[in-house]
Design a protein around this motif. Sequence first.
Motif, mmCIF file in Angstrom:
data_model
loop_
_atom_site.group_PDB
_atom_site.id
_atom_site.type_symbol
_atom_site.label_atom_id
_atom_site.label_comp_id
_atom_site.label_asym_id
_atom_site.label_seq_id
_atom_site.Cartn_x
_atom_site.Cartn_y
_atom_site.Cartn_z
ATOM 1 N N VAL A 39 0.870 -1.176 0.000
ATOM 2 C CA VAL A 39 0.000 0.000 0.000
ATOM 3 C C VAL A 39 0.907 1.227 0.000
ATOM 4 C CG1 VAL A 39 -1.740 1.306 1.263
ATOM 5 C CG2 VAL A 39 -1.859 -1.199 1.178
ATOM 6 N N LEU A 40 0.929 1.954 -1.123
ATOM 7 C CA LEU A 40 1.783 3.122 -1.299
ATOM 8 C C LEU A 40 0.963 4.403 -1.158
ATOM 9 C CD1 LEU A 40 3.844 1.922 -4.418
ATOM 10 C CD2 LEU A 40 4.432 1.693 -1.989
ATOM 11 N N HIS A 43 -2.600 6.142 -4.729
ATOM 12 C CA HIS A 43 -3.736 5.233 -4.854
ATOM 13 C C HIS A 43 -3.687 4.488 -6.189
ATOM 14 C CE1 HIS A 43 -7.882 3.928 -4.005
ATOM 15 N NE2 HIS A 43 -8.093 4.089 -5.296
ATOM 16 N N THR A 46 -0.958 1.746 -6.091
ATOM 17 C CA THR A 46 -1.348 0.660 -5.190
ATOM 18 C C THR A 46 -2.282 -0.318 -5.885
ATOM 19 O OG1 THR A 46 -1.082 2.065 -3.241
ATOM 20 C CG2 THR A 46 -2.489 0.118 -3.002
ATOM 21 N N HIS A 66 -7.007 -5.665 2.100
ATOM 22 C CA HIS A 66 -5.828 -5.146 2.785
ATOM 23 C C HIS A 66 -5.401 -6.147 3.854
ATOM 24 C CE1 HIS A 66 -5.732 -0.845 1.332
ATOM 25 N NE2 HIS A 66 -6.853 -1.308 0.818
#
Length: 271
Positions: A39-40, A43, A46, A66
């Motif tokens: 998760v970067l 958005h 990701t 997640h």
Amino acid sequence: MAMFVHLTSASAAPRVRRAGIRAVSHGQDGLRGVYCFPVLPSHTLTHQWLRELARFGTRGGLVAVHLRLDDAQEVLVGRYGDRLGGAQRTVRAAEAVGRIAALDDPRGWEVFVPRAVRPGEIHRVRAAPQVSGWRYAPDAHGTRPCTCYGCRERGGYGTRRLRERLPHPLDGPPPAPRALLAQVEAVGDPGDPAVLLDTLHWYGLRRRGPLPRLARLAAHPDPAVRRALAWAVASWTTPGTDALLAALAADADRGVHKAAEAVRELRAPET
């Protein structure tokens, strides 16, 4: 704890919440596990894999799962093509996140967890944007499209016209179903393996087929024909396909058995 996102069919969301994510995907060196991505802050990055995964068909669209992994969990990290050459590196989960986050262009990178993801590691399951990411490969837009079986988007807008305009020498538009069936019947029983292998290749590009007319090939004396039959029906939705694959999985020839088992795994629903 390192945070990752795994994309899966919306229909699998209840099972993921209840039982976690099964280790059904195949990774480098034959490992089985779960593909995910860190998760970067971006958005779009990701969820970059969403449009590419959506090409292969989903039930109800895709959702983002997640998951939190221990920083010390060993994972494989690299670009999607690296796994074929055995070039993905084994690192800890925290290092995988840092390595990908530091890249100027992390598109096409992936993380592979060589085990199932437990329910307690699921952080949340939420709807995912259905238009994020690239298709085929990063920067594919503007390049001449490939119409081979592995690259083309079956059922996509304009796909048939594209294949007619740019036919592939091996995977071009297949002969008509009537012509294929005539080839099978013309060779007799058991039939010339060379002709049957060519015909089964074209049947493998179809979604349905005359299963009752081809089922006799499961007893063909040449194991290469039986293996080709297993791969030919891999994507078929014809009733009776699973029963045929179960019979081929019990074949005395090891190659036929392995091919049928591989096809059955590909047909099994993933989470």
